[in-house]
Scaffold this motif. Structure first.
Motif, PDB file in Angstrom:
ATOM      1  N   TYR A  16       0.836  -1.211   0.000  1.00  0.00           N
ATOM      2  CA  TYR A  16       0.000   0.000   0.000  1.00  0.00           C
ATOM      3  C   TYR A  16       0.869   1.258   0.000  1.00  0.00           C
ATOM      4  CZ  TYR A  16      -3.813  -3.113   1.646  1.00  0.00           C
ATOM      5  OH  TYR A  16      -4.732  -4.107   1.807  1.00  0.00           O
ATOM      6  N   GLU A  20       1.318   4.244  -2.954  1.00  0.00           N
ATOM      7  CA  GLU A  20       1.182   5.679  -2.666  1.00  0.00           C
ATOM      8  C   GLU A  20       2.431   6.450  -3.092  1.00  0.00           C
ATOM      9  OE1 GLU A  20      -1.517   7.151  -1.982  1.00  0.00           O
ATOM     10  OE2 GLU A  20      -2.678   5.348  -1.528  1.00  0.00           O
ATOM     11  N   ASN A  24       2.681   9.416  -5.996  1.00  0.00           N
ATOM     12  CA  ASN A  24       2.950  10.753  -5.462  1.00  0.00           C
ATOM     13  C   ASN A  24       4.451  10.991  -5.358  1.00  0.00           C
ATOM     14  OD1 ASN A  24       0.097  11.622  -4.548  1.00  0.00           O
ATOM     15  ND2 ASN A  24       0.331   9.558  -3.728  1.00  0.00           N
ATOM     16  N   VAL A  34       0.424   4.199   5.433  1.00  0.00           N
ATOM     17  CA  VAL A  34      -0.992   4.166   5.086  1.00  0.00           C
ATOM     18  C   VAL A  34      -1.712   3.722   6.350  1.00  0.00           C
ATOM     19  CG1 VAL A  34      -2.752   3.099   3.626  1.00  0.00           C
ATOM     20  CG2 VAL A  34      -0.494   3.627   2.672  1.00  0.00           C
ATOM     21  N   VAL A  76      -1.275   8.759   5.221  1.00  0.00           N
ATOM     22  CA  VAL A  76      -2.310   8.851   4.186  1.00  0.00           C
ATOM     23  C   VAL A  76      -3.379   7.796   4.430  1.00  0.00           C
ATOM     24  CG1 VAL A  76      -0.734   9.819   2.453  1.00  0.00           C
ATOM     25  CG2 VAL A  76      -1.042   7.358   2.584  1.00  0.00           C
ATOM     26  N   ARG A  79      -6.495   3.701  -0.051  1.00  0.00           N
ATOM     27  CA  ARG A  79      -7.311   3.775  -1.271  1.00  0.00           C
ATOM     28  C   ARG A  79      -7.400   2.364  -1.838  1.00  0.00           C
ATOM     29  NH1 ARG A  79      -5.053   7.204  -5.449  1.00  0.00           N
ATOM     30  NH2 ARG A  79      -3.029   6.352  -4.864  1.00  0.00           N
ATOM     31  N   TYR A  83      -5.365   0.081  -4.814  1.00  0.00           N
ATOM     32  CA  TYR A  83      -4.468  -1.035  -4.519  1.00  0.00           C
ATOM     33  C   TYR A  83      -4.913  -2.287  -5.277  1.00  0.00           C
ATOM     34  CZ  TYR A  83      -3.499   2.187  -0.682  1.00  0.00           C
ATOM     35  OH  TYR A  83      -3.221   3.303   0.066  1.00  0.00           O
TER      36      TYR A  83
END
Length: 113
Positions: A16, A20, A24, A34, A76, A79, A83
Motif C-alpha cells: 500500500y 502511494e 505521489n 498508510v 495517508v 485507497r 491497490y
C-alpha cells in the motif's frame, strides 16, 4: 529422473505504501504510512514504507505511537480500489510469463512454473 519445478513467491514490499509513493513523487525519500484514519491518532498503520520502518514504525501499531517514533511521518488514508487495480495490473504482467499464477493476497502471488 524426476523433473524439478520452480515456484516463485513474489511479495510486493510494503504494498500500500509503495503504491502511494509511486503515485505521489513528492513522497520520495520521505517516511510514509498508510493508516486506517489519519484524523484519529488511535487508528492503526496498515502499511509503512521501508524509510518509516527504519524509524521503528510497524504494521498494526497506533498512529499516535508511529508519529511518536517518526514525527515527520506522512500519514495517508488507504485507497483500496487503487491497490486492487494495481495488484490486478501486476498479476497481468505475471500472466505474460505463465498462466499458472495463484494470488494469495492483494500483494503476494505464488507462481508455479
Amino acid at each position: 529422473m524426476k523433473q524439478l519445478r520452480t515456484i516463485a513467491l513474489i511479495d510486493c514490499q510494503s504494498f500500500y505504501a509503495s503504491v502511494e509513493k509511486a503515485a505521489n513523487p513528492e513522497y520520495k525519500n520521505k517516511p510514509l504510512a498508510v493508516c486506517g484514519d489519519p484524523l484519529r491518532r488511535s487508528g492503526i498503520v496498515l502499511a509503512a514504507c521501508p524509510l518509516a520502518k527504519g524509524y521503528g514504525v510497524t504494521t498494526a501499531e497506533r498512529i499516535g505511537d508511529a508519529l511518536g517514533k517518526c514525527p515527520e511521518l506522512i500519514v495517508v488514508q488507504p485507497r483500496m480500489a487503487e491497490y486492487i487495480r494495481v495488484s490486478l495490473q501486476i498479476t497481468e504482467i505475471y500472466r505474460t510469463f505463465t498462466d499458472l499464477v495463484e494470488q494469495f493476497s492483494i500483494d503476494v502471488l505464488l507462481r508455479p512454473c
